[in-house]
Write a protein that holds these residues in place. Structure first.
Motif: not given
Length: 255
Positions: A108-110, A135-144
């Motif tokens: 959703l965040l991505r 937290s999963v959303n944040a990690l899935m929206a990040a490259k690193q």
């Protein structure tokens, strides 16, 4: 060129995650003139508070963005620090269960930040101190991911948990997130446990451990109460020097 996306994550609280998120955001803007968006996906909302956002009186919030009730562009708050913020407050905690039932809940965040990905140089996300859909959303929206670790025995015990979570993101959800760096925080040179934990981190992570070590200082702790970054609150302090050094290290690693 799309923004470089970084999640600041640790499943343990009290590690300096939020302090690192907003001070790094300000450092990147101030010392490198980058366009920085700080996404606060922690229901405590402290990253926004630290930069002067009144989270008790928000026109729009991150929970509305995740539920597609508001666009991320309508949610962005411009702060005096020069950093743009997507704020949150306790209502995000209330929305977590409904969010967990949405289709495509992990991304959703991505999807939301895709509409502004070309308007910023860096997008930082401050994660909640737990393992959950936010937290999963944040990690899935990040490259690193940048991982702050405090200099305590429990901080050290949390490393396998962090690595397992990142492994699940990479393998189960097939998202190739990488560790940007591990950051030693709340370091007190007077304590043997701090020296032992730092030594263990060096052995375990090697060059993935930042050279920067964030000291345990009153100035870093009190800066949010002044709604200011450490650079504004105590520019000559050891905390300000450490976070500026971290900013330089991050710049070298994202280029």
């Amino acid at each position: 060129m799309p923004a470089h996306t970084i999640a600041v994550f640790n499943a343990k609280g009290g590690v300096g995650k939020t302090s690192t998120s907003y001070n790094l955001a300000v450092g990147l803007q101030r010392f490198h003139n980058l366009r920085v968006l700080l996404v606060d996906i922690d229901p405590q909302g402290h990253a926004g508070v630290a930069l002067g956002v009144n989270i008790a009186d928000l026109q729009h919030r991150i929970d509305e963005v995740l539920q597609e009730k508001a666009s991320i562009k309508d949610t962005i708050v411009k702060t005096e620090s020069g950093v743009d913020v997507v704020p949150s407050n306790i209502l995000l905690a209330e929305a977590e269960i409904p969010i967990s039932g949405l289709h495509g809940r992990e991304v959703l965040l991505r999807r939301a930040i895709s509409s502004v990905i070309n308007e910023y140089d860096v997008i930082l996300t401050d994660c909640p101190p737990n393992v959950g859909i936010l937290s999963v959303n944040a990690l899935m929206a990040a490259k690193q991911v940048l991982v702050p670790v405090d200099m305590s025995y429990l901080g050290l015990l949390g490393i396998p948990v962090i690595e397992r979570i990142l492994g699940l993101i990479q393998n189960r959800l097939e998202h190739p997130i990488e560790i940007l760096g591990v950051l030693a925080t709340r370091y007190d040179s007077r304590l043997n446990i701090a020296k032992d934990v730092l030594d263990s981190l060096e052995k375990h992570f090697g060059d993935r451990l930042f050279e920067t070590v964030i000291p345990e200082t009153v100035k870093i702790r009190e800066a949010p109460s002044f709604q200011a970054s450490i650079f504004d609150h105590a520019p000559g302090s050891s905390g300000a020097m450490a976070y500026q050094q971290l900013t330089e290290e991050v710049m070298k690693r994202v280029r």
